[in-house]
Design an enzyme around this catalytic site. Structure first.
Site, mmCIF file in Angstrom:
data_model
loop_
_atom_site.group_PDB
_atom_site.id
_atom_site.type_symbol
_atom_site.label_atom_id
_atom_site.label_comp_id
_atom_site.label_asym_id
_atom_site.label_seq_id
_atom_site.Cartn_x
_atom_site.Cartn_y
_atom_site.Cartn_z
ATOM 1 N N GLY A 66 0.781 -1.231 0.000
ATOM 2 C CA GLY A 66 0.000 0.000 0.000
ATOM 3 C C GLY A 66 0.811 1.279 0.000
ATOM 4 O O GLY A 66 0.322 2.329 -0.405
ATOM 5 N N ASP A 84 1.016 3.105 4.417
ATOM 6 C CA ASP A 84 -0.106 3.810 3.801
ATOM 7 C C ASP A 84 -1.054 4.349 4.855
ATOM 8 O O ASP A 84 -1.485 5.485 4.812
ATOM 9 C CB ASP A 84 -0.850 2.890 2.812
ATOM 10 C CG ASP A 84 -1.201 1.525 3.395
ATOM 11 O OD1 ASP A 84 -0.922 1.269 4.587
ATOM 12 O OD2 ASP A 84 -1.768 0.695 2.652
ATOM 13 N N ASP A 89 -4.059 2.194 11.246
ATOM 14 C CA ASP A 89 -5.414 1.856 11.671
ATOM 15 C C ASP A 89 -5.335 1.452 13.145
ATOM 16 O O ASP A 89 -5.239 2.313 14.016
ATOM 17 C CB ASP A 89 -5.949 0.758 10.752
ATOM 18 C CG ASP A 89 -7.439 0.486 10.945
ATOM 19 O OD1 ASP A 89 -8.032 1.049 11.864
ATOM 20 O OD2 ASP A 89 -8.009 -0.304 10.184
ATOM 21 N N LYS A 146 -6.317 6.796 10.775
ATOM 22 C CA LYS A 146 -7.755 6.748 11.089
ATOM 23 C C LYS A 146 -7.968 7.226 12.510
ATOM 24 O O LYS A 146 -7.390 6.683 13.455
ATOM 25 C CB LYS A 146 -8.270 5.308 10.959
ATOM 26 C CG LYS A 146 -8.622 4.936 9.535
ATOM 27 C CD LYS A 146 -9.407 3.643 9.489
ATOM 28 C CE LYS A 146 -9.454 3.136 8.060
ATOM 29 N NZ LYS A 146 -10.085 1.829 7.930
ATOM 30 N N VAL A 194 -10.936 2.992 3.096
ATOM 31 C CA VAL A 194 -10.527 3.840 1.974
ATOM 32 C C VAL A 194 -9.648 3.058 1.003
ATOM 33 O O VAL A 194 -8.973 2.100 1.383
ATOM 34 C CB VAL A 194 -9.786 5.107 2.461
ATOM 35 C CG1 VAL A 194 -10.735 6.024 3.193
ATOM 36 C CG2 VAL A 194 -8.595 4.746 3.324
ATOM 37 N N ASP A 224 -5.886 -0.798 -1.385
ATOM 38 C CA ASP A 224 -6.745 -1.672 -2.199
ATOM 39 C C ASP A 224 -7.918 -2.232 -1.419
ATOM 40 O O ASP A 224 -7.937 -2.241 -0.190
ATOM 41 C CB ASP A 224 -5.927 -2.869 -2.707
ATOM 42 C CG ASP A 224 -5.670 -3.886 -1.595
ATOM 43 O OD1 ASP A 224 -5.146 -3.493 -0.536
ATOM 44 O OD2 ASP A 224 -6.045 -5.067 -1.762
ATOM 45 N N ARG A 275 -5.998 0.226 -6.394
ATOM 46 C CA ARG A 275 -4.705 0.806 -5.993
ATOM 47 C C ARG A 275 -4.259 1.914 -6.932
ATOM 48 O O ARG A 275 -3.520 2.811 -6.554
ATOM 49 C CB ARG A 275 -3.605 -0.268 -6.035
ATOM 50 C CG ARG A 275 -3.632 -1.253 -4.911
ATOM 51 C CD ARG A 275 -2.308 -2.006 -4.890
ATOM 52 N NE ARG A 275 -2.429 -3.315 -4.275
ATOM 53 C CZ ARG A 275 -2.409 -3.531 -2.962
ATOM 54 N NH1 ARG A 275 -2.275 -2.527 -2.134
ATOM 55 N NH2 ARG A 275 -2.513 -4.757 -2.483
HETATM 56 P P1 XMP Z 1 -3.298 -1.867 11.390
HETATM 57 O O1 XMP Z 1 -4.641 -2.180 11.984
HETATM 58 O O2 XMP Z 1 -2.287 -2.940 11.619
HETATM 59 O O3 XMP Z 1 -3.633 -1.858 9.851
HETATM 60 O O4 XMP Z 1 -2.828 -0.483 11.760
HETATM 61 C C1 XMP Z 1 -2.798 -1.325 8.948
HETATM 62 C C2 XMP Z 1 -3.011 -1.979 7.613
HETATM 63 O O5 XMP Z 1 -4.365 -2.447 7.391
HETATM 64 C C3 XMP Z 1 -4.777 -2.102 6.104
HETATM 65 N N1 XMP Z 1 -5.872 -1.126 6.205
HETATM 66 C C4 XMP Z 1 -6.532 -0.615 5.161
HETATM 67 N N2 XMP Z 1 -6.400 -0.852 3.846
HETATM 68 N N3 XMP Z 1 -8.131 0.667 3.395
HETATM 69 C C5 XMP Z 1 -7.204 -0.192 2.967
HETATM 70 O O6 XMP Z 1 -7.064 -0.367 1.758
HETATM 71 C C6 XMP Z 1 -8.353 0.951 4.705
HETATM 72 O O7 XMP Z 1 -9.222 1.752 5.058
HETATM 73 C C7 XMP Z 1 -7.509 0.248 5.640
HETATM 74 N N4 XMP Z 1 -7.412 0.272 6.988
HETATM 75 C C8 XMP Z 1 -6.398 -0.585 7.291
HETATM 76 C C9 XMP Z 1 -3.585 -1.488 5.429
HETATM 77 O O8 XMP Z 1 -2.881 -2.517 4.786
HETATM 78 C C10 XMP Z 1 -2.762 -0.939 6.555
HETATM 79 O O9 XMP Z 1 -1.403 -0.785 6.295
#
Ligand code: XMP
Length: 189
Positions: free
Chosen positions: A42, A96, A99, A127, A149, A155, A161
């Protein structure tokens, strides 16, 4: 034809913000050995745009976080790594989106063991109100609401992407079929 997804952050806004981040980051490393490590997949667009805004010699690395399948916890592990020796070099880890923080915390711990001279973290998106795990980002492009998103490297099922902007995936696009949230942290690829 499918309808376009609602745009959350335009390509122009991204371009401007990446320029601002580069202006904050560059003076911290001037003349010092730096490796920028992008977390696959990402962060690829963010990585490509950011490194072209930083003058000065730097190396580019890539790292992957994967989840073990077949375990309930989906424990994260480090997958492929292409980054050379970072011992004694400054490292800037790029992701990217921040979360829950699980991925970054794991990779930060891994990078620390490689004994870089310094370790900082930059994320394009964070987020709001979602972080469950103690991890901090030194540079954040945009704070975003708790929506799934896509675009600019992010993706959904490996689609979207390529979008030059960040868009929101409407909930009905994934809840209709599966009745489930998209998995925010699948086996990273
Ligand atoms: P954590 O929870 O480990 O997650 O902080 C990080 C990874 O989860 C994916 N991620 C997303 N991918 N849209 C996406 O396409 C989103 O809204 C989203 N939220 C989490 C992403 O790989 C990120 O690095």
């Amino acid at each position: 034809m499918s309808r376009p997804l609602p745009v959350l952050i335009t390509a122009d806004q991204i371009e401007r913000r990446v320029g601002e981040l580069a202006a904050q980051i560059a003076p911290l490393y001037r003349g010092e050995p730096l490796t920028i490590v992008g977390i696959l997949t990402g962060s690829l667009m963010f990585l490509a745009d950011l490194v072209r805004r930083l003058d000065g010699p730097l190396r580019i690395g890539l790292i992957q976080a994967s989840s073990y399948h077949g375990t309930q916890s989906g424990t994260l592990t480090v997958g492929r790594e292409i980054q050379g020796d970072v011992r004694g070099r400054h490292v800037l880890l790029l992701d990217d989106i921040l979360d829950t923080g699980q991925t970054l915390r794991h990779l930060v711990e891994h990078m620390r063991q490689l004994e870089p001279r310094s370790l900082r973290v930059a994320v394009l998106l964070r987020k709001q109100g979602k972080q469950r795990v103690e991890v901090s980002a030194d540079f954040v492009g945009f704070e975003i609401p708790d929506e799934f998103v896509v675009g600019y490297g992010l993706d959904y099922n490996d689609e979207y992407r390529y979008l030059p902007h960040v868009a929101v995936l409407p909930r009905e696009m994934y809840s209709e079929r599966s009745g489930m949230e998209p998995h925010a942290n699948p086996a990273r690829h």
